[in-house]
Design a protein around this motif. Structure first.
Motif, mmCIF file in Angstrom:
data_model
loop_
_atom_site.group_PDB
_atom_site.id
_atom_site.type_symbol
_atom_site.label_atom_id
_atom_site.label_comp_id
_atom_site.label_asym_id
_atom_site.label_seq_id
_atom_site.Cartn_x
_atom_site.Cartn_y
_atom_site.Cartn_z
ATOM 1 N N THR A 88 48.937 31.571 -34.712
ATOM 2 C CA THR A 88 48.375 31.972 -33.111
ATOM 3 C C THR A 88 47.640 33.196 -33.565
ATOM 4 N N GLU A 89 46.656 33.590 -32.456
ATOM 5 C CA GLU A 89 45.720 34.482 -32.380
ATOM 6 C C GLU A 89 46.473 35.923 -31.785
ATOM 7 N N GLU A 90 47.677 35.481 -31.017
ATOM 8 C CA GLU A 90 48.308 36.737 -30.366
ATOM 9 C C GLU A 90 49.769 35.987 -30.080
ATOM 10 N N VAL A 91 50.681 37.123 -29.951
ATOM 11 C CA VAL A 91 51.944 36.563 -29.569
ATOM 12 C C VAL A 91 52.073 35.906 -28.050
ATOM 13 N N SER A 92 52.530 34.910 -28.221
ATOM 14 C CA SER A 92 52.986 34.177 -27.024
ATOM 15 C C SER A 92 54.246 33.353 -26.862
ATOM 16 N N ARG A 93 55.050 33.617 -26.106
ATOM 17 C CA ARG A 93 56.533 33.131 -26.293
ATOM 18 C C ARG A 93 56.416 31.820 -25.926
ATOM 19 N N GLU A 94 55.439 31.397 -24.631
ATOM 20 C CA GLU A 94 55.512 30.006 -24.076
ATOM 21 C C GLU A 94 54.785 29.202 -25.245
ATOM 22 N N ARG A 95 53.741 29.645 -25.926
ATOM 23 C CA ARG A 95 53.230 28.822 -26.913
ATOM 24 C C ARG A 95 54.120 28.650 -27.872
ATOM 25 N N THR A 96 54.945 29.706 -28.401
ATOM 26 C CA THR A 96 55.945 29.376 -29.505
ATOM 27 C C THR A 96 56.899 28.512 -28.929
ATOM 28 N N VAL A 97 57.453 28.491 -27.837
ATOM 29 C CA VAL A 97 58.540 27.613 -27.366
ATOM 30 C C VAL A 97 57.982 26.061 -27.257
ATOM 31 N N ASN A 98 56.941 25.927 -26.898
ATOM 32 C CA ASN A 98 56.293 24.402 -26.698
ATOM 33 C C ASN A 98 55.838 23.910 -28.175
ATOM 34 N N ILE A 99 55.390 24.852 -29.167
ATOM 35 C CA ILE A 99 55.275 24.231 -30.367
ATOM 36 C C ILE A 99 56.670 23.775 -31.144
ATOM 37 N N ILE A 100 57.801 24.562 -30.833
ATOM 38 C CA ILE A 100 58.893 24.109 -31.490
ATOM 39 C C ILE A 100 59.474 23.097 -30.718
ATOM 40 N N ARG A 101 59.273 23.045 -29.585
ATOM 41 C CA ARG A 101 59.777 21.795 -28.647
ATOM 42 C C ARG A 101 59.215 20.448 -29.082
ATOM 43 N N ALA A 102 57.715 20.635 -29.536
ATOM 44 C CA ALA A 102 57.245 19.539 -29.985
ATOM 45 C C ALA A 102 57.441 19.076 -31.540
ATOM 46 N N GLY A 103 58.360 19.821 -32.176
ATOM 47 C CA GLY A 103 58.731 19.478 -33.301
ATOM 48 C C GLY A 103 58.189 20.480 -34.472
ATOM 49 N N GLY A 104 57.428 21.438 -34.190
ATOM 50 C CA GLY A 104 57.152 22.497 -35.218
ATOM 51 C C GLY A 104 58.082 23.357 -35.487
ATOM 52 N N GLN A 105 57.885 24.275 -36.548
ATOM 53 C CA GLN A 105 59.079 25.102 -37.003
ATOM 54 C C GLN A 105 58.788 26.607 -36.621
ATOM 55 N N ASP A 106 57.655 26.820 -36.265
ATOM 56 C CA ASP A 106 57.742 28.375 -35.767
ATOM 57 C C ASP A 106 56.091 28.361 -35.328
ATOM 58 N N ALA A 107 55.877 29.770 -34.832
ATOM 59 C CA ALA A 107 54.605 30.071 -34.472
ATOM 60 C C ALA A 107 54.497 31.744 -34.688
ATOM 61 N N VAL A 108 53.530 32.000 -35.734
ATOM 62 C CA VAL A 108 53.372 33.222 -36.131
ATOM 63 C C VAL A 108 51.900 33.882 -36.055
ATOM 64 N N PRO A 109 51.537 35.002 -35.428
ATOM 65 C CA PRO A 109 50.471 35.545 -34.952
ATOM 66 C C PRO A 109 49.715 35.700 -36.514
ATOM 67 N N PHE A 110 48.338 35.012 -36.848
ATOM 68 C CA PHE A 110 47.566 35.036 -37.971
ATOM 69 C C PHE A 110 47.675 36.416 -38.655
ATOM 70 N N GLU A 111 47.696 37.607 -37.888
ATOM 71 C CA GLU A 111 47.347 38.804 -38.544
ATOM 72 C C GLU A 111 48.583 39.351 -39.114
ATOM 73 N N TYR A 112 49.887 38.659 -38.841
ATOM 74 C CA TYR A 112 51.205 39.265 -39.385
ATOM 75 C C TYR A 112 51.445 38.490 -40.680
ATOM 76 N N LYS A 113 50.855 39.109 -41.863
ATOM 77 C CA LYS A 113 50.872 38.290 -42.963
ATOM 78 C C LYS A 113 52.381 38.631 -43.558
ATOM 79 N N ASP A 114 52.962 39.695 -43.696
ATOM 80 C CA ASP A 114 54.272 39.811 -44.120
ATOM 81 C C ASP A 114 55.233 38.981 -43.404
#
Length: 694
Positions: A88-114
């Motif tokens: 993601t481009e920024e931290v978004s709880r709602e987007r993370t919840v939706n993507i995991i509900r759809a069957g994804g494993q996680d959502a991570v901001p693109f800048e958080y390399k570590d």
């Protein structure tokens, strides 16, 4: 299943090729060999999913014609087990919840390399576990089928019961109890196949089995056949599964008069003859069972390894007979202090062991302290002579995450040896609790220190693997590898434990150590008449080090070694990330008459772009292609085309990971120049391969 250090096959959905390349580089720098494919359309993803196996899909949450939600929907529709991570481009709880509900494993901001590196490692490990589980489930089904055949043909009378009712019985069991048809027996409770006197004994016995869960428990009772004939039998029970359901297996045997003798023999075989305690074999079997129970019932237990301090010198003072007397006294003392709940065994001349389940480390530590103090305070009187004795005790936890019995025993042994490293305990007489994090995890916080300590302690080793000319021209080439001995004396690559974000000077130190040591060994080897050349791997940090080539020039002169005896190998990902530095490095190395090789070739999104800028002499194609050409004709053609293009560009080609003869014909037809792999020889400490055979 993923092999250790296997190439990660990565799908990337990102409108920017540069950003996609940066993600591939990030994973490579974190120690993951990576081959990537950038998705450009819906059709492209569908084709990729149909034709290849993938380990991970990274999708940028950016506006694009075919977006991440569409990609995830397609992965789910095609029922593929591919971890999906949204960037993601920024931290978004709602987007993370939706993507995991759809069957994804996680959502991570693109800048958080570590964070991305950690999430990727976690998901690849989880994928590996799922693949292992599927293989094991397949093996289990096959084993159950074989077991069913064995049950049906067994001479032993075997039945499976659930809630006291027969759910399966083999032919021998039915004949034993006088039934012709399994349907007649299925409706009958086990109690009805016993005499009234035996029924109460059976109920108590099954209650004890349910409480203890100890397989192989036996009951002597009287069975009543369908024709009312009575038989004295021995019933043994164990936990089992039938049709995927948990149940109990019972085996009936005619009651033998020598049952008591068998029990006696069993007891003797599990006993240490000198002390009367359990022996090593019994303890290791019991430990394996305890580990299994800990996993099955989510229990915690503990193991204590008791090492006698200075036993050898004490044995020299009192003699063998005196030492035997002392061990007998010590066994009695340990039995008294340990209590009934603990399994106590003698492992060897100078080691005993305590095991307890359920129990926790703290409780075992308190038992160990009681034992340690009792031994220290006890006056051992051997032939009128008082002998002081102390013990060093290592405690290790038994959990659902424990390794095999031998490794767990190794943990407790390691902890007992650590006692003598404690301040004031140089002679032992203490307790150490094994902490897995302290011994096993090399992370960003302690890995650099561990590597530097290993360098100082001379725990680095060089290994050499031959690279053979497939055209039979008799040249002698080796690739040098470095291995570090960890705390358990296991060989690991120090590079695997370097944090992906530096610090750079540690990698440079390792590279220079390897180069210096190999130059010395190579000079000595060539002085014996061998015209040998060595491939040396260098890191991105050395590529950027402007002092490297002047240092190398001095080192070559000091060893009186010609520059053309060395070939410096750069990873394709490093070459792409530091193109300018790699170009300058290649030019400087060529001036010393050394050669350059590009390794892991073919993983970049546009691999031939690298060769436009870097004048490499050799190209080593990534090992994942070697595996694929043995499985698919499409991969064979892809490698043939790649080799042809490389040779047209004047590059010598190397294929690694050649592990069997069947792939050689394909490589020969493709025109490959060199091969390397376990089929020829594993990496070994000496340059001893007989190139004359080829």
């Amino acid at each position: 299943m993923q092999k250790k250090n296997a190439t990660v096959h990565l799908l990337i959905l990102d409108p920017s090729q540069n950003d996609a390349e940066s993600m591939v580089s990030l994973l490579r720098n974190s120690g993951k060999a990576t081959r990537a494919h950038r998705i450009t359309s819906e059709e492209d993803l569908e084709e990729a999913l149909k034709t290849s196996n993938w380990d991970l899909l990274l999708a940028r949450d950016l506006e694009q014609e075919f977006g991440p939600d569409d990609a995830l929907a397609m992965v789910k529709r095609m029922d593929k087990d591919i971890p999906f991570v949204l960037l993601t481009e920024e931290v978004s709880r709602e987007r993370t919840v939706n993507i995991i509900r759809a069957g994804g494993q996680d959502a991570v901001p693109f800048e958080y390399k570590d964070l991305l590196v950690l999430v990727v490692k976690r998901e690849l490990a989880a994928l590996d576990e799922r693949r292992r589980r599927r293989v094991l489930e397949s093996h289990l089904r096959e084993a159950e089928q074989r077991c069913q055949l064995l049950l049906e043909s067994s001479k032993d009378a075997i039945a499976y019961i659930n809630d006291g009712m027969h759910i399966y019985a083999n032919q021998s069991y039915m004949e034993f109890l006088g039934y012709d048809d399994i349907d007649d027996l299925i409706c009958i409770p086990v109690l009805d196949t016993l005499t009234p006197e035996s029924q109460d004994k059976y109920k108590d016995f099954m209650k004890a089995f349910a409480d203890d869960g100890k397989d192989g428990m036996t009951l002597n009772c009287t069975a009543r056949r369908s024709d009312d004939q009575e038989l004295n039998v021995t019933m043994s029970v164990s936990a089992a599964t039938y049709d995927g359901e948990a149940c109990t297996q019972i085996v009936l045997q005619p009651e033998h008069s020598d049952a008591e003798l068998e029990e006696k023999l069993k007891q003797i075989s599990s006993q240490d003859l000198l002390t009367g305690l359990y022996n090593r074999q019994y303890l290791m079997d019991a430990l394996a069972q305890a580990i299994a129970n800990a996993g099955k019932n989510n229990q915690t237990g503990a193991l204590a390894y008791i090492a006698l301090d200075n036993f050898i010198s004490m044995k020299g003072q009192v003699g063998i007979a005196g030492a035997d007397l002392l061990l007998g006294d010590l066994a009695s003392l340990l039995k008294e202090q340990a209590g009934e709940e603990v399994t106590l065994a003698r492992l060897s001349d100078d080691a005993f062991c305590l095991m307890c389940l359920p129990c926790d480390e703290k409780h075992m530590e308190s038992i160990a302290e009681r034992v340690r103090k009792a031994v220290e305070d006890h006056l051992f009187d051997i032939n009128g002579k008082t002998v002081p004795l102390t013990v060093s005790i290592g405690v290790a936890a038994i959990t659902e995450n424990s390794p095999k019995a031998e490794e767990l025993m190794g943990r407790a042994h390691t902890a007992s040896a650590e006692v003598k490293k404690l301040e004031g305990h140089e002679r032992g007489n203490g307790i150490v609790v094994y902490n897995p994090a302290q011994y096993e995890s090399l992370d960003d916080s302690n890995s650099v220190e561990a590597i530097l300590r290993a360098l100082d302690d001379n725990r680095f080793r060089l290994l050499f693997q031959p690279i053979i000319n497939l055209r039979g021209e008799g040249e002698e080439h080796y690739e040098a590898f470095v291995r570090m001995l960890d705390k358990d004396n296991e060989e690991v690559s120090p590079y695997d434990f370097l944090p992906p974000m530096g610090p750079s000077d540690t990698a440079i130190k390792i590279d220079r150590w390897v180069i210096l040591q190999t130059i010395k060994q190579l000079a000595s080897h060539r002085s014996r008449g061998h015209d040998t050349r060595l491939f040396l791997n260098i890191t991105a940090e050395t590529l950027q080090d402007k002092t490297f080539t002047p240092w190398l020039s001095v080192a070559l002169k000091a060893a009186r070694l010609p520059g053309d005896s060395l070939i410096f190998q750069i990873r394709e990902g490093d070459a792409n990330n530091y193109m300018k530095q790699a170009k300058e490095f290649t030019k400087a190395v060529h001036e010393l008459h050394s050669k350059v090789s590009i390794a892991q070739f073919g993983c970049a999104l546009n691999p031939f772009n690298t060769l436009k800028h870097i004048d490499a002499d050799y190209v080593k194609i990534d090992g994942s292609f070697t595996e694929e050409i043995q499985k698919s004709d499409e991969a064979k053609e892809q490698v043939k085309e790649m080799v042809k293009s490389l040779q047209n560009a004047g590059k010598l080609t190397i294929i690694p990971l050649v592990e069997n003869a069947s792939v050689l014909a394909t490589l020969w037809q493709a025109g490959v120049n060199y091969i390397q792999g376990y089929y020829l020889q594993a990496p070994v400490p000496e340059m001893n391969y007989d190139f004359g055979d080829h």
